[in-house]
Design an enzyme around this catalytic site. Structure first.
Site, PDB file in Angstrom:
ATOM      1  N   SER A  93       0.850  -1.339  -0.027  1.00 35.36           N
ATOM      2  CA  SER A  93      -0.034  -0.471   0.226  1.00 35.36           C
ATOM      3  C   SER A  93       1.191   1.293  -0.006  1.00 35.36           C
ATOM      4  CB  SER A  93      -1.106   0.337   1.602  1.00 35.36           C
ATOM      5  OG  SER A  93      -2.703   1.008   1.659  1.00 35.36           O
ATOM      6  N   HIS A 231      -7.906  -5.644   0.091  1.00 34.39           N
ATOM      7  CA  HIS A 231      -6.875  -4.491   0.490  1.00 34.39           C
ATOM      8  C   HIS A 231      -5.591  -5.352   0.917  1.00 34.39           C
ATOM      9  CE1 HIS A 231      -4.506  -1.316   0.062  1.00 34.39           C
ATOM     10  NE2 HIS A 231      -4.314  -0.817   1.039  1.00 34.39           N
TER      11      HIS A 231
END
Length: 257
Positions: A93, A231
């Protein structure tokens, strides 16, 4: 230069190839501590940015440029300490964005390039930045940030419901999202090293197509791997991720051993 021991708090000393692991927004080096000693031939070195865990009293960064300038010095010093052996960089991320800019910074100062860049949970740099349509993190209340963390996933409900623990999590999260919101991708020459991108099938923040766009950022080989999940799939399925890392780094880990 910053003290490398603060940036790299966990060192196994095992493995001929060093892998610097950069955490997600609000994350810390402990996210990768369990990885140490689990990837054959690889010395996993989790990176600890300021503002969290053992560095919670230090002022966190607000701009990517400042972060990678200091981190590049630390990584290059650590690589030199190893005798100049091969190394790679992995980030998840926000950590993926940081890893990419770190490699570019090292190239700009003439340092030895890593043998591989691995990213997960993040689309190509031109697709990154703040969360579109959201109030800037710096202007959000504690309750608003808690709700955002709940929507993003990866933060347990028992923590979100505990005000004392939440107060410990919020400062690095605010700081990291300030870095993300301030980030502006500047086009440049593609990297000249292999890149592996890990994409989750149900990641609302970085689609498989977004991850595939990393291919345009290297003249070297590009590999796209997919995982089932959201995610944080790359961290939640750490065994699978480490196998992909082992496969990507095997040629250098073996040759350096």
């Amino acid at each position: 230069m910053s003290d490398p021991a603060r940036w790299l708090p966990y060192r196994s000393g095992g493995g001929a190839l060093r892998l610097y692991c950069l955490p997600h927004a609000g994350g810390s080096a402990s996210a990768f501590r369990s990885w140490i000693g689990t990837v054959p031939g690889v010395d996993v070195r989790p990176v600890q940015p300021p503002g969290r865990e053992g560095r919670h009293r230090e002022t966190p960064y607000a701009h990517m440029e400042d972060l990678v300038a200091d981190l590049a010095e630390v990584v290059l010093a650590d690589v030199a300490e190893s005798g100049g052996g091969p190394y790679a960089v992995y980030g998840h991320s926000l950590g993926a964005m940081t890893a990419f800019e770190l490699v570019r910074r090292i190239g700009a100062v003439g340092g030895p390039q890593p043998v591989h860049l691995l990213v997960s949970g993040c689309g190509a740099p031109e697709l990154c930045g703040g969360l579109e349509g959201l109030t800037p993190i710096r202007d959000m209340s504690t309750e608003q940030i808690a709700e955002l963390l709940r929507r993003l996933g990866g933060t347990p409900e028992w923590l979100l419901g505990n005000q004392a623990l939440l107060a410990m999590v919020l400062p690095p999260f605010r700081a990291d999202f300030t870095v993300k919101e301030n980030y502006r991708y500047v086009p440049g020459a593609p990297l000249s090293l292999p890149v592996t991108a890990l994409a989750a099938t149900d990641d609302p923040r970085a689609s498989v197509a977004d991850a595939a766009a990393w291919e345009a950022h290297t003249d070297g080989p590009f590999t796209l791997r997919t995982l089932m999940g959201g995610h944080f799939a790359a961290l939640e399925q750490a065994d699978v991720t480490r196998k992909h890392i082992e496969s990507a780094l095997r040629p250098w880990a073996l040759s350096a051993s």
